[in-house]
Enzyme design. Structure first.
Site, PDB file in Angstrom:
ATOM      1  N   ARG A 148       6.942  -1.018  -1.852  1.00 30.93           N
ATOM      2  CA  ARG A 148       6.304  -0.799  -0.557  1.00 30.93           C
ATOM      3  C   ARG A 148       6.652   0.590  -0.026  1.00 30.93           C
ATOM      4  O   ARG A 148       7.656   1.190  -0.407  1.00 30.93           O
ATOM      5  CB  ARG A 148       6.750  -1.874   0.450  1.00 30.93           C
ATOM      6  N   CYS A 149       5.816   1.062   0.870  1.00 38.71           N
ATOM      7  CA  CYS A 149       5.962   2.367   1.503  1.00 38.71           C
ATOM      8  C   CYS A 149       7.403   2.538   1.997  1.00 38.71           C
ATOM      9  O   CYS A 149       7.937   1.610   2.611  1.00 38.71           O
ATOM     10  CB  CYS A 149       4.978   2.471   2.661  1.00 38.71           C
ATOM     11  N   PRO A 150       8.016   3.658   1.681  1.00 40.23           N
ATOM     12  CA  PRO A 150       7.498   4.898   1.111  1.00 40.23           C
ATOM     13  C   PRO A 150       7.731   5.052  -0.389  1.00 40.23           C
ATOM     14  O   PRO A 150       7.491   6.115  -0.949  1.00 40.23           O
ATOM     15  CB  PRO A 150       8.288   5.962   1.868  1.00 40.23           C
TER      16      PRO A 150
END
Length: 82
Positions: free
Chosen positions: A16-18
């Site tokens: 997941r981000c980042p």
């Protein structure tokens, strides 16, 4: 359409981000100009983050597939200035 030559593949499934963009940047840093990276992702944020990364870092987003998961992005290191 001409088939793209893929020099490197980056699997970011489950991240997941980042993390997907961080790994993309790290991978591209170790590539030669003109090489193509296929990024495979399932984080919806990549539909915004990968194109923005390419624009900001002067790489080419050659193609993307974001209709269904896993998403795929073909990124060429550097820009063609011809």
């Amino acid at each position: 359409m001409t088939e793209l030559t893929i020099n490197h593949t980056l699997d970011t499934l489950g991240l997941r981000c980042p993390e997907p963009v961080m790994l993309t940047r790290k991978t591209i840093r170790n590539m030669a100009d003109g090489e193509v990276l296929l990024i495979i992702a399932d984080d919806p944020a990549t539909t915004r983050d990968i194109p923005s990364f390419c624009q900001f870092m002067d790489h080419q987003l050659l193609k993307s597939q974001t209709d269904t998961k896993p998403y795929q992005y073909w990124v060429k290191k550097g820009l063609d200035h011809l």
